[in-house]
Design a protein around this motif. Sequence first.
Motif, PDB file in Angstrom:
ATOM      1  N   MET A  56     -34.623  -9.220  10.877  1.00 41.43           N
ATOM      2  CA  MET A  56     -34.872 -10.633  11.063  1.00 41.43           C
ATOM      3  C   MET A  56     -35.816 -11.115   9.962  1.00 41.43           C
ATOM      4  N   LYS A  57     -35.495 -12.248   9.338  1.00 43.08           N
ATOM      5  CA  LYS A  57     -36.356 -12.832   8.314  1.00 43.08           C
ATOM      6  C   LYS A  57     -37.594 -13.401   8.972  1.00 43.08           C
ATOM      7  N   SER A  58     -38.726 -13.289   8.275  1.00 41.48           N
ATOM      8  CA  SER A  58     -39.981 -13.784   8.817  1.00 41.48           C
ATOM      9  C   SER A  58     -40.648 -14.726   7.808  1.00 41.48           C
ATOM     10  N   PHE A  59     -41.117 -15.866   8.310  1.00 46.49           N
ATOM     11  CA  PHE A  59     -41.767 -16.881   7.492  1.00 46.49           C
ATOM     12  C   PHE A  59     -43.066 -17.317   8.164  1.00 46.49           C
ATOM     13  N   ASN A  60     -43.921 -17.993   7.386  1.00 43.11           N
ATOM     14  CA  ASN A  60     -45.130 -18.554   7.972  1.00 43.11           C
ATOM     15  C   ASN A  60     -45.285 -20.006   7.564  1.00 43.11           C
ATOM     16  N   LEU A  61     -45.974 -20.745   8.404  1.00 42.90           N
ATOM     17  CA  LEU A  61     -46.419 -22.103   8.115  1.00 42.90           C
ATOM     18  C   LEU A  61     -47.925 -22.119   8.307  1.00 42.90           C
ATOM     19  N   THR A  70     -39.256 -17.781  17.468  1.00 45.57           N
ATOM     20  CA  THR A  70     -38.144 -16.909  17.097  1.00 45.57           C
ATOM     21  C   THR A  70     -36.845 -17.662  17.306  1.00 45.57           C
ATOM     22  N   TYR A  71     -36.058 -17.761  16.251  1.00 42.55           N
ATOM     23  CA  TYR A  71     -34.764 -18.437  16.278  1.00 42.55           C
ATOM     24  C   TYR A  71     -33.697 -17.348  16.202  1.00 42.55           C
ATOM     25  N   GLY A  79     -31.546 -15.826  13.153  1.00 42.04           N
ATOM     26  CA  GLY A  79     -32.225 -14.587  12.752  1.00 42.04           C
ATOM     27  C   GLY A  79     -33.503 -14.831  11.980  1.00 42.04           C
ATOM     28  N   CYS A  80     -34.326 -15.737  12.479  1.00 32.95           N
ATOM     29  CA  CYS A  80     -35.522 -16.146  11.755  1.00 32.95           C
ATOM     30  C   CYS A  80     -36.719 -16.190  12.694  1.00 32.95           C
TER      31      CYS A  80
END
Length: 137
Positions: free
Chosen positions: A1-6, A72-73, A77-78
Amino acid sequence: MKSFNLIVVFTPDREKLLFCKRRKDPYQGLSNFVGGKVEPGEDPVSAAYRELWEETGITRADIALAHLADFTYYVSGCQLQVYVGRLKREVPVAGEENELYWSDLDHDFFDTSQYAGIGNIGHILLEVREAWDKLPW
């Protein structure tokens, strides 16, 4: 799963928020919080500080970040990790990837014609407001 931050960044007096105007998709032309991709094997908190520095020039010495929320979406897959912090002092911000600007807090952050994330900006700021007195300001 791709992981991002804000990363939600407030001025020292907590009266303005840092935004970027996205120059590319997704959400090209809309305002968003700064952030980016968490690299495989990278500690999420370290990734947040790295992205903040890369996109704005703000360092770990300039701000203390608190982990506010995760989204988690599953279909796409994010995973999105949200951090919030207040600058310890005024610091110049500069970035090459997106235009950076400071915004007053009196906007409709749910306005999807101006803000990225299908209402997520507004939702995140409601969560910040709920946690306001518990955050490590």
